[in-house]
Design an enzyme around this catalytic site. Structure first.
Site, PDB file in Angstrom:
ATOM      1  N   TRP A  94       0.825  -1.199   0.252  1.00  0.00           N
ATOM      2  CA  TRP A  94       0.048  -0.238   0.088  1.00  0.00           C
ATOM      3  C   TRP A  94       0.919   1.282  -0.031  1.00  0.00           C
ATOM      4  CZ3 TRP A  94      -4.627  -0.880  -1.523  1.00  0.00           C
ATOM      5  CH2 TRP A  94      -5.322  -2.026  -1.065  1.00  0.00           C
ATOM      6  N   HIS A 147      -9.967   5.877  10.752  1.00  0.00           N
ATOM      7  CA  HIS A 147     -10.905   6.407  11.694  1.00  0.00           C
ATOM      8  C   HIS A 147     -10.866   5.930  13.042  1.00  0.00           C
ATOM      9  CE1 HIS A 147     -14.457   9.295  11.864  1.00  0.00           C
ATOM     10  NE2 HIS A 147     -15.198   8.263  12.109  1.00  0.00           N
ATOM     11  N   GLU A 176      -2.863   6.703   6.979  1.00  0.00           N
ATOM     12  CA  GLU A 176      -2.276   7.728   7.897  1.00  0.00           C
ATOM     13  C   GLU A 176      -3.178   7.552   9.285  1.00  0.00           C
ATOM     14  OE1 GLU A 176       0.247  10.203   7.310  1.00  0.00           O
ATOM     15  OE2 GLU A 176       0.057  10.461   5.195  1.00  0.00           O
TER      16      GLU A 176
HETATM   17  P1  TGC Z   1       3.014   3.431  21.248  1.00  0.00           P
HETATM   18  O1  TGC Z   1       3.960   2.590  22.375  1.00  0.00           O
HETATM   19  O2  TGC Z   1       2.030   4.424  21.479  1.00  0.00           O
HETATM   20  O3  TGC Z   1       4.296   4.586  20.743  1.00  0.00           O
HETATM   21  C1  TGC Z   1       5.687   4.126  20.446  1.00  0.00           C
HETATM   22  C2  TGC Z   1       6.502   5.489  20.445  1.00  0.00           C
HETATM   23  O4  TGC Z   1       6.027   6.306  19.554  1.00  0.00           O
HETATM   24  C3  TGC Z   1       5.636   7.705  20.312  1.00  0.00           C
HETATM   25  N1  TGC Z   1       4.543   8.088  19.465  1.00  0.00           N
HETATM   26  C4  TGC Z   1       4.722   9.145  18.712  1.00  0.00           C
HETATM   27  N2  TGC Z   1       5.725  10.025  18.570  1.00  0.00           N
HETATM   28  C5  TGC Z   1       5.404  11.185  17.583  1.00  0.00           C
HETATM   29  N3  TGC Z   1       4.214  11.196  17.221  1.00  0.00           N
HETATM   30  C6  TGC Z   1       3.255  10.431  17.173  1.00  0.00           C
HETATM   31  N4  TGC Z   1       1.961  10.854  16.651  1.00  0.00           N
HETATM   32  C7  TGC Z   1       3.419   9.420  18.212  1.00  0.00           C
HETATM   33  N5  TGC Z   1       2.499   8.394  18.714  1.00  0.00           N
HETATM   34  C8  TGC Z   1       3.563   7.613  19.378  1.00  0.00           C
HETATM   35  C9  TGC Z   1       5.516   7.213  21.595  1.00  0.00           C
HETATM   36  O5  TGC Z   1       5.675   8.221  22.633  1.00  0.00           O
HETATM   37  C10 TGC Z   1       6.620   6.041  21.917  1.00  0.00           C
HETATM   38  O6  TGC Z   1       7.907   6.678  21.899  1.00  0.00           O
HETATM   39  P2  TGC Z   1       9.084   6.145  22.873  1.00  0.00           P
HETATM   40  O7  TGC Z   1      10.122   7.235  22.959  1.00  0.00           O
HETATM   41  O8  TGC Z   1       8.388   5.923  24.240  1.00  0.00           O
HETATM   42  O9  TGC Z   1       9.567   4.745  22.331  1.00  0.00           O
HETATM   43  O10 TGC Z   1       2.785   2.829  19.860  1.00  0.00           O
HETATM   44  P3  TGC Z   1       1.934   1.604  19.751  1.00  0.00           P
HETATM   45  O11 TGC Z   1       2.696   0.381  19.059  1.00  0.00           O
HETATM   46  O12 TGC Z   1       1.077   1.467  20.841  1.00  0.00           O
HETATM   47  O13 TGC Z   1       1.267   2.235  18.458  1.00  0.00           O
HETATM   48  C11 TGC Z   1       0.181   3.525  18.722  1.00  0.00           C
HETATM   49  C12 TGC Z   1      -0.587   3.858  17.521  1.00  0.00           C
HETATM   50  C13 TGC Z   1      -1.566   2.773  17.219  1.00  0.00           C
HETATM   51  C14 TGC Z   1      -1.212   5.191  17.661  1.00  0.00           C
HETATM   52  C15 TGC Z   1       0.355   4.048  16.103  1.00  0.00           C
HETATM   53  O14 TGC Z   1       1.171   2.946  15.795  1.00  0.00           O
HETATM   54  C16 TGC Z   1      -0.630   4.342  14.831  1.00  0.00           C
HETATM   55  O15 TGC Z   1      -0.562   5.611  14.634  1.00  0.00           O
HETATM   56  N6  TGC Z   1      -1.252   3.638  13.954  1.00  0.00           N
HETATM   57  C17 TGC Z   1      -1.509   3.820  12.750  1.00  0.00           C
HETATM   58  C18 TGC Z   1      -0.658   3.497  11.916  1.00  0.00           C
HETATM   59  C19 TGC Z   1      -0.646   4.680  10.509  1.00  0.00           C
HETATM   60  O16 TGC Z   1      -1.001   5.728  10.703  1.00  0.00           O
HETATM   61  N7  TGC Z   1      -0.006   4.196   9.479  1.00  0.00           N
HETATM   62  C20 TGC Z   1       0.205   5.046   8.396  1.00  0.00           C
HETATM   63  C21 TGC Z   1       1.022   4.422   7.395  1.00  0.00           C
HETATM   64  S1  TGC Z   1       1.597   5.661   6.188  1.00  0.00           S
HETATM   65  C22 TGC Z   1       0.448   6.232   5.334  1.00  0.00           C
HETATM   66  O17 TGC Z   1      -0.653   5.845   5.309  1.00  0.00           O
HETATM   67  C23 TGC Z   1       0.775   6.964   4.154  1.00  0.00           C
HETATM   68  S2  TGC Z   1      -0.499   7.343   3.072  1.00  0.00           S
HETATM   69  C24 TGC Z   1       0.017   8.814   2.448  1.00  0.00           C
HETATM   70  C25 TGC Z   1      -0.595   9.275   1.208  1.00  0.00           C
HETATM   71  O18 TGC Z   1      -1.110   8.765   0.290  1.00  0.00           O
HETATM   72  O19 TGC Z   1      -1.170  10.530   1.629  1.00  0.00           O
HETATM   73  P1  FAD Z   2      -5.691  -2.869   9.732  1.00  0.00           P
HETATM   74  O1  FAD Z   2      -4.886  -2.614  10.651  1.00  0.00           O
HETATM   75  O2  FAD Z   2      -5.940  -4.230   9.533  1.00  0.00           O
HETATM   76  O3  FAD Z   2      -7.274  -2.355  10.291  1.00  0.00           O
HETATM   77  C1  FAD Z   2      -8.307  -3.163   9.856  1.00  0.00           C
HETATM   78  C2  FAD Z   2      -9.505  -2.673  10.664  1.00  0.00           C
HETATM   79  O4  FAD Z   2      -9.354  -3.052  11.976  1.00  0.00           O
HETATM   80  C3  FAD Z   2      -9.813  -0.954  10.711  1.00  0.00           C
HETATM   81  O5  FAD Z   2     -11.111  -0.590  10.506  1.00  0.00           O
HETATM   82  C4  FAD Z   2      -9.165  -0.565  11.956  1.00  0.00           C
HETATM   83  O6  FAD Z   2      -9.594   0.650  12.208  1.00  0.00           O
HETATM   84  C5  FAD Z   2      -9.415  -1.741  12.913  1.00  0.00           C
HETATM   85  N1  FAD Z   2      -8.425  -1.770  14.000  1.00  0.00           N
HETATM   86  C6  FAD Z   2      -6.977  -2.044  13.798  1.00  0.00           C
HETATM   87  N2  FAD Z   2      -6.586  -2.076  15.118  1.00  0.00           N
HETATM   88  C7  FAD Z   2      -7.651  -1.865  16.144  1.00  0.00           C
HETATM   89  C8  FAD Z   2      -7.744  -1.703  17.525  1.00  0.00           C
HETATM   90  N3  FAD Z   2      -6.692  -1.757  18.288  1.00  0.00           N
HETATM   91  N4  FAD Z   2      -8.891  -1.154  17.960  1.00  0.00           N
HETATM   92  C9  FAD Z   2     -10.150  -1.236  17.068  1.00  0.00           C
HETATM   93  N5  FAD Z   2     -10.029  -1.492  15.830  1.00  0.00           N
HETATM   94  C10 FAD Z   2      -8.826  -1.814  15.263  1.00  0.00           C
HETATM   95  N6  FAD Z   2       1.182   2.991   4.124  1.00  0.00           N
HETATM   96  C11 FAD Z   2       2.576   3.454   4.015  1.00  0.00           C
HETATM   97  O7  FAD Z   2       3.324   2.984   4.847  1.00  0.00           O
HETATM   98  N7  FAD Z   2       2.859   4.164   3.080  1.00  0.00           N
HETATM   99  C12 FAD Z   2       1.934   4.661   2.223  1.00  0.00           C
HETATM  100  O8  FAD Z   2       2.367   5.564   1.269  1.00  0.00           O
HETATM  101  C13 FAD Z   2       0.573   4.257   1.996  1.00  0.00           C
HETATM  102  N8  FAD Z   2      -0.187   4.734   1.166  1.00  0.00           N
HETATM  103  C14 FAD Z   2      -1.514   4.175   0.983  1.00  0.00           C
HETATM  104  C15 FAD Z   2      -2.371   4.403   0.160  1.00  0.00           C
HETATM  105  C16 FAD Z   2      -3.810   3.742   0.051  1.00  0.00           C
HETATM  106  C17 FAD Z   2      -4.482   4.183  -1.236  1.00  0.00           C
HETATM  107  C18 FAD Z   2      -4.158   2.855   1.033  1.00  0.00           C
HETATM  108  C19 FAD Z   2      -5.368   2.397   0.940  1.00  0.00           C
HETATM  109  C20 FAD Z   2      -3.219   2.907   2.250  1.00  0.00           C
HETATM  110  C21 FAD Z   2      -2.049   3.287   2.153  1.00  0.00           C
HETATM  111  N9  FAD Z   2      -0.872   2.869   3.337  1.00  0.00           N
HETATM  112  C22 FAD Z   2       0.103   3.372   3.267  1.00  0.00           C
HETATM  113  C23 FAD Z   2      -1.462   2.120   4.284  1.00  0.00           C
HETATM  114  C24 FAD Z   2      -2.386   2.535   5.337  1.00  0.00           C
HETATM  115  O9  FAD Z   2      -1.633   3.464   6.184  1.00  0.00           O
HETATM  116  C25 FAD Z   2      -3.124   1.631   5.973  1.00  0.00           C
HETATM  117  O10 FAD Z   2      -3.974   0.953   5.015  1.00  0.00           O
HETATM  118  C26 FAD Z   2      -3.615   1.959   7.374  1.00  0.00           C
HETATM  119  O11 FAD Z   2      -2.770   2.196   8.583  1.00  0.00           O
HETATM  120  C27 FAD Z   2      -4.610   0.535   8.044  1.00  0.00           C
HETATM  121  O12 FAD Z   2      -3.993  -0.711   7.943  1.00  0.00           O
HETATM  122  P2  FAD Z   2      -4.508  -1.830   7.347  1.00  0.00           P
HETATM  123  O13 FAD Z   2      -5.095  -1.521   5.926  1.00  0.00           O
HETATM  124  O14 FAD Z   2      -3.560  -2.991   7.380  1.00  0.00           O
HETATM  125  O15 FAD Z   2      -5.768  -2.146   8.243  1.00  0.00           O
END
Ligand code: TGC
Ligand code: FAD
Length: 392
Positions: free
Chosen positions: A169, A374, A371
């Site tokens: 992704w 929801h 990112e």
């Molecule tokens: P947790 O134990 O809470 O935290 C681990 C360490 O990270 C620190 N931390 C942060 N630091 C900076 N900014 C934040 N927002 C931070 N959130 C946590 C935290 O203080 C800790 O630091 P340290 O020094 O104690 O080690 O971590 P966790 O494993 O429980 O996970 C927390 C959770 C679920 C909130 C986090 O992992 C999360 O946000 N999950 C969502 C994943 C996500 O957003 N993936 C995005 C992939 S990239 C993408 O989607 C690009 S799309 C781009 C596009 O096309 O526009």
């Molecule tokens: P999952 O984590 O498997 O989640 C599935 C469902 O379970 C969701 O509804 C979620 O909310 C729910 N869920 C998960 N954990 C919990 C919990 N603890 N409690 C309650 N509900 C929960 N990633 C990158 O690294 N780089 C990129 O450039 C990038 N670009 C993207 C572009 C597109 C078009 C898309 C679709 C995704 C992209 N992503 C990228 C990945 C994106 O960040 C992930 O899809 C997203 O973080 C969710 O992960 P997942 O799809 O594995 O869903």
């Protein structure tokens, strides 16, 4: 698509809170989107093709690294201006904003913030000019919302690292020249490393058949014993907070971007409701349609106030990650709801490429998931206000 007659919407006179420079840049980007994006975006989305020719123009309007200092090729702009640029680009299409978000906040930002001086000088000017494009590899097939569970890894081989694993992704992957990749080292600590196209064992297969973000190229990053020079490691960060810090910046940009998509849907719905007549009068004269339109502009206005305030906090370096989560979650959901209501106001025409509505709606289904989903952002707010972690 019919002619782009978009006008910005500013019910609470928010322009009075902007500087002349911020308004000038916003209007310049708006004019560029009208000239370059809206005339072509529908056909690229229908064909599921990224309009690569827009890269140079995006660089010229300052969409790559707006807040990166000028000495590294950025624009040195403030956070509200960065937000306004994202708003205007996403008004055109979320996929084009994705390209700009990834380049700025997920590639340039980590190199600027966590890279060595050599890395900054080598990569940032080319990324700012669009001569080099980047992507960001965090998500894996079995590691999405829980990025700490990643298995991609680097092994220290003395004079280089050996990288193995896979990311999926990944926006921009199919054409990116470099990838900022997050992987675990021998000690199990997450590190960032810059992988360059052409390194042996590194491939980027494209993800096909998406119904969302069709004008954005998405792919995988596959690493099969890739030898990466030691100087490609980002030296100044270790742990999950590295990638999550980049996400703070990208999520902030998305909060603004979603307002752009919402405004475009509202703008089109308002005009359509005044031009389309049924039962002898414009449908905008019926209470049911007015309810939809009134609620749309109310929600857009609330979102504008939220992001403006968040921008002020970011300019003062005071915005918390949880405050950013609230804005990303609220604004993307708001835009998705508005797209759905706007689709109904357009009746059957709403499903065609004649209007931007269905494209925005389908795009936003990705934006509400990437990112941080929801749900994840709600849990971040929940943990922030209660102190209780409901993730695990
Ligand atoms: P947790 O134990 O809470 O935290 C681990 C360490 O990270 C620190 N931390 C942060 N630091 C900076 N900014 C934040 N927002 C931070 N959130 C946590 C935290 O203080 C800790 O630091 P340290 O020094 O104690 O080690 O971590 P966790 O494993 O429980 O996970 C927390 C959770 C679920 C909130 C986090 O992992 C999360 O946000 N999950 C969502 C994943 C996500 O957003 N993936 C995005 C992939 S990239 C993408 O989607 C690009 S799309 C781009 C596009 O096309 O526009
Ligand atoms: P999952 O984590 O498997 O989640 C599935 C469902 O379970 C969701 O509804 C979620 O909310 C729910 N869920 C998960 N954990 C919990 C919990 N603890 N409690 C309650 N509900 C929960 N990633 C990158 O690294 N780089 C990129 O450039 C990038 N670009 C993207 C572009 C597109 C078009 C898309 C679709 C995704 C992209 N992503 C990228 C990945 C994106 O960040 C992930 O899809 C997203 O973080 C969710 O992960 P997942 O799809 O594995 O869903």
């Amino acid at each position: 698509m019919s002619k782009d007659r978009f006008q910005g919407h500013d019910y609470y006179w928010m322009d009075e809170l902007l500087t002349d420079e911020q308004k000038l840049i916003r209007d310049t980007v708006r004019a560029w989107v009208k000239k370059e994006v809206t005339p072509i975006i529908e056909s690229y989305a229908q064909r599921a093709e990224f309009p690569k020719h827009l890269i140079k123009g995006l660089a010229e309007i300052g969409a790559f690294g707006p807040y990166i200092p000028t000495e590294y090729g950025g624009q040195g702009l403030d956070q509200i201006t960065y937000g306004l640029i994202m708003q205007e680009i996403e008004r055109g299409d979320s996929g084009i904003r994705s390209t700009a978000s990834v380049q700025s906040s997920l590639v340039m930002y980590p190199i600027y913030k966590f890279g060595s001086e050599e890395q900054r000088r080598k990569y940032l000017p080319k990324l700012a000019s669009g001569d080099m494009m980047g992507c960001f590899g965090l998500t894996e097939p079995d590691s999405g919302s829980d990025p700490g569970s990643m298995i991609t890894n680097i092994r220290d081989m003395g004079d280089h690292y050996l990288l193995n694993g896979a990311k999926m992704w990944i926006s921009n992957a199919p054409f990116a020249d470099i990838a900022v990749v997050w992987a675990k080292n021998d000690a199990g600590k997450i590190r960032g490393i810059i992988v360059e196209r052409g390194m042996e064992g590194f491939t980027t297969p494209e993800t096909h058949d998406k119904w969302s973000l069709r004008a954005s190229a998405t792919g995988e990053l596959v690493f099969d014993n890739v030898k990466v020079p030691k100087e490609n490691l980002l030296p100044n960060i270790e742990g999950l907070k590295g990638p999550l810090s980049c996400l703070n910046s990208a999520r902030y940009g998305i909060a603004w971007g979603a307002i752009g998509a919402a405004m475009d849907c509202y703008d089109s719905a308002l005009r359509y409701s005044l031009e389309r007549k049924q039962f002898g009068r414009p449908i905008g004269g019926f209470q049911l349609q007015q309810k939809k339109l009134a609620e749309m502009i109310t929600e857009i206005t609330k979102a504008q106030l939220l992001t403006w305030r968040l921008g002020v906090l970011r300019n003062e370096d005071r915005a918390t990650p949880a405050q950013i989560s609230m804005a990303k979650r609220n604004n993307v959901n708001m835009a998705l709801e508005i797209a759905r209501e706007a689709r109904q106001i357009h009746g059957g025409m709403g499903i065609t490429g004649e209007y931007p509505i269905m494209r925005h709606m389908m795009n936003l289904e990705s934006v509400v998931t990437y990112e941080g989903t929801h749900d994840i952002h709600l849990l971040i707010t929940g943990m922030d206000i209660t102190g209780e972690n409901a993730f695990k």
